[in-house]
Each structure stands twice: as C-alpha cells, then as structure tokens.
Design an enzyme around this catalytic site. Sequence first.
Site, PDB file in Angstrom:
ATOM      1  N   GLU A  51      20.155  31.840   0.272  1.00  0.00           N
ATOM      2  CA  GLU A  51      20.291  32.271   1.662  1.00  0.00           C
ATOM      3  C   GLU A  51      21.656  31.806   2.133  1.00  0.00           C
ATOM      4  O   GLU A  51      21.945  30.600   2.122  1.00  0.00           O
ATOM      5  CB  GLU A  51      19.210  31.638   2.541  1.00  0.00           C
ATOM      6  N   ASP A  62      17.838  27.383  15.081  1.00  0.00           N
ATOM      7  CA  ASP A  62      18.326  26.309  14.220  1.00  0.00           C
ATOM      8  C   ASP A  62      18.343  24.962  14.924  1.00  0.00           C
ATOM      9  O   ASP A  62      18.751  24.851  16.083  1.00  0.00           O
ATOM     10  CB  ASP A  62      19.741  26.643  13.725  1.00  0.00           C
TER      11      ASP A  62
END
EC number: 4.2.1.20
Length: 265
Positions: A51, A62
């Site tokens: 990723e 995040d």
Amino acid sequence: MTTTRIDTKFAALKAEGKKAFVAYIMGGDPDVAHSLEVMKALPAAGVDIIELGMPFTDPMADGATIQLAGQRALDGGMTLQKTLDMATEFRKTDDTTPIVMMGYYNPIYSRGVDKFLIDAKAAGIDGLIVVDLPPEEDEELCIPAQKAGINFIRLATPTTDAKRLPKVLQNTSGFVYYVSVTGITGAAAAQPRDVAPEVARIKASTDLPVIVGFGINTPDAARDIAAIADGCVVGSAIVKEVAAGKGTEDIATFVAALAAGAHSA
C-alpha cells in the site's frame, strides 16, 4: 474487469494455503530516495501487497503517526506525480507485487480523473483505496477505475451495519479492507474476538478476500488477525520505524517478522 495483479496474488496465496501480508508506507517519507529503497525491499521481506500512501494535507482517517509521515513527505516536496514516479521506478525491477495507492480524493480530482487513471495504469498501480469517496460517488472514480482495469477497494468498519454493507460491497473489487477499530490508524489494538464475527459477516456477503487493518503492530497480532481473515495490513508500526530514522535493512527485518507472523496463521 480484467484480472489484476491483486487477483493473481490472492489466487496464488489461496493455492499455497497462505494468508496475505499487506504493508503500508507513505510515499516520499522522509524523502523519495529512502522511501523507494524501503518499497523495493518489501517483497523480499515477505510483503504480498504494497500500500503506497499518497501524502495529503488533510488526512481524516489517519492517526498522528501517518499524518506526520504525510507532512514530512509534503515538506520534502512530495507530490502525486512523484508518488506515481515511485511506482514506475519500482516496476522496473518488480512486475508482480501488487501496488495499491491509498489516500484521499482531492489530489486525484485536482489532476483530473481520466488523466490520473491513465497515469496510474502506466505506473503499474493495481488498486486504489480512496477513503473519502463513499459508494454514493461511485460514478466519480470507482467505476472509471474498474473500467481502466484498476481495482477499487472499499473500507468496511465496525459501524457498517447490515443495511449499509451491500452498498459498500456493490462495486468493490480486489479485496475488502476491514477497519478493525472505531477511530483512526494506530490508535488502538485490534482484538481478534471483536474482529472475527465481523469478518464472518462480511464474508457471508462477498467472495472477495477480507483483509484487516488498523491496530496491528506485532508479529503475534499479525498472526492472530490473519488467522480469522484472509490476511492483515500493517501501516503505522512500519511508518514509526521510518520516523525513527531506521535504515532500510532494519526496516526490512522488522517487516519480515510481521510478515512471518501473518504467514504462520
């Protein structure tokens, strides 16, 4: 849709009776050269799918670790084009390891969807995870991506209820990414007893592999979570190694232990 490297990888893992280990790195953290070096070292460390994070100024899913990685990358001059260039460079020596670009829609929208998809395909990108595009916006990027031969991977979460799940799965391909905790990346530990019934619920509604991410930071955790799914993703724990200034060899050793944990499931 044509078979992608992601589909091929999962078929190979299934034939071997192995679970998938997916590793996340932020493109350009702390700089392009080191980031690319780490990326190139991942497959030999046992990583099945990479990723590749697209740094963005306002990441909403995040936690602090990945936010700071994105900020370091942006401060170093990282752009969407340079992230694509990283993938292009990686492909010169590795044409089999799948690459999933993960990030937010704004940089893609700014570039133009058609141009982005042409460039992503040329760079050897196999899948996209765009966390702020819900299924209601599938015409925007998801369906064009599938037509271009790029998997569009959707997130399911602990709050994705029975009513919402079919919508989430509707145009998803490659795999389903199950977010193991309610909240942001790197904030809490994934608990197998909580994750297992959720994975079973998703698998009852799709033939796609289900990969679990968020809150996995040790080889034991990788093993325990991979055992109840088709594999696991580790991101923040790897990004912390980069943030600590570790060299590529040390990062690869750390990743190899995590991969071995997942593969032992």
